[in-house]
Design an enzyme around this catalytic site. Structure first.
Site, mmCIF file in Angstrom:
data_model
loop_
_atom_site.group_PDB
_atom_site.id
_atom_site.type_symbol
_atom_site.label_atom_id
_atom_site.label_comp_id
_atom_site.label_asym_id
_atom_site.label_seq_id
_atom_site.Cartn_x
_atom_site.Cartn_y
_atom_site.Cartn_z
ATOM 1 N N GLU A 1 0.275 0.335 -7.174
ATOM 2 C CA GLU A 1 1.285 1.227 -6.614
ATOM 3 C C GLU A 1 1.037 2.637 -7.138
ATOM 4 O OE1 GLU A 1 6.177 1.563 -6.600
ATOM 5 O OE2 GLU A 1 5.146 0.566 -8.257
ATOM 6 N N LYS B 1 7.794 1.495 1.143
ATOM 7 C CA LYS B 1 8.569 0.681 0.212
ATOM 8 C C LYS B 1 10.052 0.708 0.583
ATOM 9 C CE LYS B 1 9.346 0.280 -4.814
ATOM 10 N NZ LYS B 1 9.056 0.951 -6.117
ATOM 11 N N CYS C 1 5.880 -3.480 -5.421
ATOM 12 C CA CYS C 1 6.570 -3.560 -6.704
ATOM 13 C C CYS C 1 7.982 -4.160 -6.637
ATOM 14 C CB CYS C 1 6.585 -2.177 -7.348
ATOM 15 S SG CYS C 1 6.826 -2.220 -9.159
#
Length: 265
Positions: A43, A109, A143
């Site tokens: 990430e 995300k 994540c």
């Protein structure tokens, strides 16, 4: 489906230095030419996980997307990782999945890390991505998304008639060592409940905020067992995912036929 070779590139991302990171990760992945099908980078691999890196956000025609295309073409493999991207009035933690022909798919995300105030500076994505590569369906996430199982649920007869949405679930992360146990546990849970392989790629080292990272990158099989698992140092590991094992498990243990129907919103 043939077996899929997945490479975990567990590196020590340089703080707020995109040029240095492209050079660094380029050096790490260069030996993978012709030996892998999919390369995973962490990430925010050009900066480290930082709210302040928003000022370095690139556009989709910036140097990092061009670098990713070059690397995919050179390696003869798909490559993915996330980077800060300015799009319109917002900046996204955007995962880019690039294939050797230059095709680029993106996922923004969705679950922004409130604990670190990511949600105060970055814009949230809404739509889950599934890509097809080498006969596999792959769902790449970022994540903190790992903590939200509904968003990653592998549904049956929704995206593919008579089949599950995807075969491989990917997480690229900057997951601090203080929560390594949660990282390891949740990767296994996602594999078991979704009847799929899971690849989780984390970074190592200490970032500019003083947070340490233990790596613990891993490839998990459909039973929740690690096919490969990394310790806390810089390393590149390639693992072959056995397609026949995946298909046989789903036929032998078709839990997806008893799952609850729902819509993602």
């Amino acid at each position: 489906m043939n077996d899929l070779r997945v490479s975990l590139v567990q590196g020590e991302t340089r703080w707020h230095d995109p040029d240095a990171n492209r050079e660094y990760y380029g050096h790490l992945i260069a030996p993978l030419h012709g030996t892998t099908d999919l390369v995973l980078l962490p990430e925010t691999f050009t900066s480290g996980f930082s709210n302040d890196a928003i000022d370095q956000a690139e556009t989709m025609d910036g140097p990092t997307t061009e670098w990713l295309r070059t690397q995919a073409s050179t390696l003869g493999a798909a490559i993915c990782g996330s980077v800060q991207i300015r799009d319109g009035e917002g900046v996204y933690n955007r995962l880019c999945f690039v294939t050797p022909d230059g095709a680029l798919s993106t996922y923004d995300k969705r679950h922004l890390f409130r604990y670190a105030k990511e949600h105060e500076r970055y814009a949230s994505g809404r739509v889950r991505l599934t890509v097809e590569w080498k006969g596999w369906r792959i769902c790449p996430l970022v994540c903190y998304d790992l903590r939200f199982p509904v968003f990653s649920r592998n549904r049956f007869d929704v995206e593919r008639p008579g089949a599950l949405d995807y075969d491989l679930l990917v997480y690229v992360a900057n997951w601090p060592s203080a929560r390594t146990y949660a990282w390891r546990t949740l990767l296994r849970a996602r594999a078991i409940e979704n009847l799929c392989f899971v690849a989780g790629l984390n970074r190592v080292g200490t970032d500019g905020n003083g947070l340490s990272y233990d790596g613990a990158s891993a490839v998990i099989d459909v039973f929740g067992q690690p096919l490969s698992e990394c310790a806390g140092e810089e390393v590149v590991v390639t693992t072959s995912l056995p397609a026949k094992e995946l298909l046989a498990h789903r036929e032998r243990f078709p839990a997806m036929l008893d799952a609850d129907a729902f819509d993602l919103k």
